[in-house]
Write a protein that holds these residues in place. Structure first.
Motif, PDB file in Angstrom:
ATOM      1  N   SER A   3      -2.859  -1.144  -4.109  1.00  0.00           N
ATOM      2  CA  SER A   3      -3.018  -2.442  -3.476  1.00  0.00           C
ATOM      3  C   SER A   3      -4.425  -2.952  -3.779  1.00  0.00           C
ATOM      4  N   ILE A   4      -4.537  -4.227  -4.159  1.00  0.00           N
ATOM      5  CA  ILE A   4      -5.858  -4.797  -4.422  1.00  0.00           C
ATOM      6  C   ILE A   4      -6.226  -5.639  -3.208  1.00  0.00           C
ATOM      7  N   ARG A   5      -7.265  -5.200  -2.486  1.00  0.00           N
ATOM      8  CA  ARG A   5      -7.513  -5.744  -1.154  1.00  0.00           C
ATOM      9  C   ARG A   5      -8.894  -6.358  -0.959  1.00  0.00           C
ATOM     10  N   MET A   6      -8.909  -7.318  -0.065  1.00  0.00           N
ATOM     11  CA  MET A   6     -10.171  -7.897   0.394  1.00  0.00           C
ATOM     12  C   MET A   6     -10.649  -7.007   1.534  1.00  0.00           C
ATOM     13  N   GLU A   8     -14.164  -7.042   2.510  1.00  0.00           N
ATOM     14  CA  GLU A   8     -15.234  -7.746   3.199  1.00  0.00           C
ATOM     15  C   GLU A   8     -15.363  -9.139   2.598  1.00  0.00           C
ATOM     16  N   ALA A   9     -15.604 -10.128   3.451  1.00  0.00           N
ATOM     17  CA  ALA A   9     -15.743 -11.509   2.967  1.00  0.00           C
ATOM     18  C   ALA A   9     -16.912 -11.609   1.992  1.00  0.00           C
ATOM     19  N   GLY A  10     -16.693 -12.302   0.906  1.00  0.00           N
ATOM     20  CA  GLY A  10     -17.762 -12.529  -0.062  1.00  0.00           C
ATOM     21  C   GLY A  10     -17.966 -11.387  -1.050  1.00  0.00           C
ATOM     22  N   LYS A  11     -17.167 -10.314  -0.919  1.00  0.00           N
ATOM     23  CA  LYS A  11     -17.273  -9.174  -1.845  1.00  0.00           C
ATOM     24  C   LYS A  11     -16.054  -9.155  -2.778  1.00  0.00           C
ATOM     25  N   PRO A  12     -16.214  -8.514  -3.949  1.00  0.00           N
ATOM     26  CA  PRO A  12     -15.045  -8.400  -4.834  1.00  0.00           C
ATOM     27  C   PRO A  12     -13.909  -7.620  -4.166  1.00  0.00           C
ATOM     28  N   LEU A  13     -12.677  -7.925  -4.556  1.00  0.00           N
ATOM     29  CA  LEU A  13     -11.521  -7.179  -4.055  1.00  0.00           C
ATOM     30  C   LEU A  13     -11.602  -5.750  -4.575  1.00  0.00           C
ATOM     31  N   GLU A  14     -10.983  -4.823  -3.818  1.00  0.00           N
ATOM     32  CA  GLU A  14     -11.050  -3.405  -4.197  1.00  0.00           C
ATOM     33  C   GLU A  14      -9.658  -2.799  -4.271  1.00  0.00           C
ATOM     34  N   LEU A  15      -9.533  -1.824  -5.148  1.00  0.00           N
ATOM     35  CA  LEU A  15      -8.297  -1.050  -5.216  1.00  0.00           C
ATOM     36  C   LEU A  15      -8.250  -0.077  -4.043  1.00  0.00           C
ATOM     37  N   GLN A  16      -7.134  -0.089  -3.294  1.00  0.00           N
ATOM     38  CA  GLN A  16      -6.946   0.896  -2.224  1.00  0.00           C
ATOM     39  C   GLN A  16      -5.541   1.482  -2.343  1.00  0.00           C
ATOM     40  N   PRO A  55      -9.124  -4.621   6.305  1.00  0.00           N
ATOM     41  CA  PRO A  55      -8.875  -5.236   4.997  1.00  0.00           C
ATOM     42  C   PRO A  55      -7.485  -5.877   4.911  1.00  0.00           C
ATOM     43  N   ILE A  56      -7.332  -6.750   3.930  1.00  0.00           N
ATOM     44  CA  ILE A  56      -6.049  -7.439   3.747  1.00  0.00           C
ATOM     45  C   ILE A  56      -5.755  -7.563   2.250  1.00  0.00           C
ATOM     46  N   THR A  57      -4.472  -7.456   1.919  1.00  0.00           N
ATOM     47  CA  THR A  57      -4.034  -7.655   0.537  1.00  0.00           C
ATOM     48  C   THR A  57      -3.759  -9.141   0.342  1.00  0.00           C
ATOM     49  N   LEU A  58      -4.425  -9.774  -0.621  1.00  0.00           N
ATOM     50  CA  LEU A  58      -4.210 -11.199  -0.879  1.00  0.00           C
ATOM     51  C   LEU A  58      -2.909 -11.430  -1.666  1.00  0.00           C
ATOM     52  N   GLY A  59      -2.575 -12.681  -1.872  1.00  0.00           N
ATOM     53  CA  GLY A  59      -1.414 -13.024  -2.714  1.00  0.00           C
ATOM     54  C   GLY A  59      -0.268 -13.623  -1.922  1.00  0.00           C
ATOM     55  N   HIS A  60      -0.051 -14.965  -2.062  1.00  0.00           N
ATOM     56  CA  HIS A  60       1.025 -15.619  -1.315  1.00  0.00           C
ATOM     57  C   HIS A  60       2.103 -16.179  -2.238  1.00  0.00           C
ATOM     58  N   GLU A  61       1.975 -15.909  -3.546  1.00  0.00           N
ATOM     59  CA  GLU A  61       2.995 -16.399  -4.501  1.00  0.00           C
ATOM     60  C   GLU A  61       3.662 -15.157  -5.076  1.00  0.00           C
ATOM     61  N   TYR A 118      -0.579  -8.795  -3.833  1.00  0.00           N
ATOM     62  CA  TYR A 118      -1.390  -8.054  -4.802  1.00  0.00           C
ATOM     63  C   TYR A 118      -1.176  -6.554  -4.577  1.00  0.00           C
ATOM     64  N   MET A 119       0.054  -6.131  -4.589  1.00  0.00           N
ATOM     65  CA  MET A 119       0.359  -4.711  -4.405  1.00  0.00           C
ATOM     66  C   MET A 119       1.762  -4.418  -4.952  1.00  0.00           C
ATOM     67  N   GLU A 120       2.175  -3.164  -4.880  1.00  0.00           N
ATOM     68  CA  GLU A 120       3.420  -2.786  -5.552  1.00  0.00           C
ATOM     69  C   GLU A 120       4.686  -3.102  -4.742  1.00  0.00           C
ATOM     70  N   TYR A 121       4.589  -2.975  -3.427  1.00  0.00           N
ATOM     71  CA  TYR A 121       5.751  -3.260  -2.566  1.00  0.00           C
ATOM     72  C   TYR A 121       5.297  -4.100  -1.386  1.00  0.00           C
TER      73      TYR A 121
END
Ligand SMILES: [Zn+2]
Ligand SMILES: [Zn+2]
Length: 342
Positions: A3-6, A8-16, A55-61, A118-121
């Motif tokens: 999962s590619i997650r936010m 912290e605000a203002g920081k790059p997304l991270e793999l978790q 943290p939260i996984t972005l992606g609404h499309e 932004y994740m697999e499932y």
């Protein structure tokens, strides 16, 4: 799963690595096959909007394949291709039960309030799934759910009808969809206003009449083209006070100017001349509705809405690559529409 997650605000997304989410009786689990990287995601990452969790996984499309269904699910089956409406609503509150789910008192948006694509499932209520026909690639299905759906909603709000004229301000992903959908809904002539040559050419390819605002006064040109009547509908999809004022000014008697672009700045209106005198309307348009999406998908399947040129780049589920695309969107340095294919 990945999962590619936010974080912290203002920081790059991270793999978790996070567990595959459990599903309830009315939910489905979807294996993500495409997730669009949208301009809103750049705003979220930058911290300009309050997120529902962290943290939260972005992606609404999101589009994918149904992997698992809850015991009470009847509208989709395992293995089916689907795309997902991004607003999760209750279906029962005052607004939901009167057909205005966009104001649901408990609305949650994918990739904003709950984990997105932004994740697999992804787990989601089954009623948010719209069957995606084989003719539409997953990448196009994902982007249909945001830009095209927003354009479709704006046109519904405009109440455009057969024989009317429409001006679209801004020929991005929203504008290109709006041009085609306006035609599909009966608009006899569509004017496309932009300042970029390549966008105006693209608009012409979809049978819009280009209005080059870098070289001429868009409002005067529209007046000329409509034999001084002004357009019946103007849709502003840029989000600038100036273009909003132009959209309002370009409508004729009984005209409807629809505001879609986001703008926090004031807009100058002469209510006597521009609204009352013309019995014109200024209409706000926000999120698409679930009920609008099946027809939108069918229009894409029938190629009445061409989606073949929307997606310009496919990237893997990779934090660096996604962050790079979000940087591009943030800086307007690159106009590509990227879709993640995990
Ligand atoms: Zn979007
Ligand atoms: Zn509700």
């Amino acid at each position: 799963m990945k999962s590619i997650r936010m974080v912290e605000a203002g920081k790059p997304l991270e793999l978790q690595e996070i567990p595959i989410p459990p599903i309830g009786e009315k939910d489905i689990l979807v294996r993500v096959r495409a997730a669009g990287v949208c301009h809103s995601d750049a705003h979220y990452r930058a911290g300009r909007s309050t997120m529902g969790m962290m943290p939260i996984t972005l992606g609404h499309e999101v589009a994918g394949i149904v992997e698992k269904i809850g015991a009470q699910v009847t509208n989709v089956r395992v293995g089916q291709r689907v795309c997902l409406h991004y607003n999760i609503t209750c279906g029962d509150c005052y607004y939901c039960s009167t057909g205005n789910e966009q104001f649901c008192t408990t609305v949650k948006m994918l990739g904003h309030h709950v984990d997105g694509g932004y994740m697999e499932y992804i787990a989601i209520p089954a009623r948010n799934a719209i069957p995606l026909p084989d003719e539409i690639p997953f990448e196009a299905g994902a982007t249909l759910m945001c830009a095209s759906a927003t354009a479709f909603h704006a046109l519904h709000k405009s109440r455009v009808k057969a024989g009317e004229t429409v001006a679209i301000f801004g020929v991005g992903g929203l504008g290109l969809s709006a041009i085609q959908l306006a035609r599909a809904m009966g608009a006899i002539e569509v004017y496309a206003v932009d300042i970029k040559q390549d966008k105006l050419e693209l608009a012409s390819e979809y049978n819009a009449i280009p209005v080059d605002a870098s070289r001429m006064n868009a409002v005067e040109e529209i007046r000329k083209l409509t034999k001084n009547k002004g357009v019946d509908v103007a849709i502003e999809m840029i989000g600038l006070s100036r273009t909003m004022e132009q959209a309002i000014e370009s409508v004729g008697n009984l005209g409807r100017a629809v505001m879609v672009g986001m703008n926090q700045q004031p807009v100058a209106i002469n209510t006597y001349r521009q609204v009352l005198g013309k019995e014109a309307e200024i209409i706000g348009s926000n999120d698409p509705l679930l009920q609008e999406l099946p027809l939108l998908v069918d229009l894409a399947r029938r190629k009445i809405l061409d989606t073949s040129r929307v997606v310009s780049q496919v990237i893997p589920l990779d934090a660096d690559k996604i962050n790079q695309r979000l940087d591009d969107l943030e800086g307007f340095t690159n106009d590509v529409r990227a879709v993640i294919v995990p």
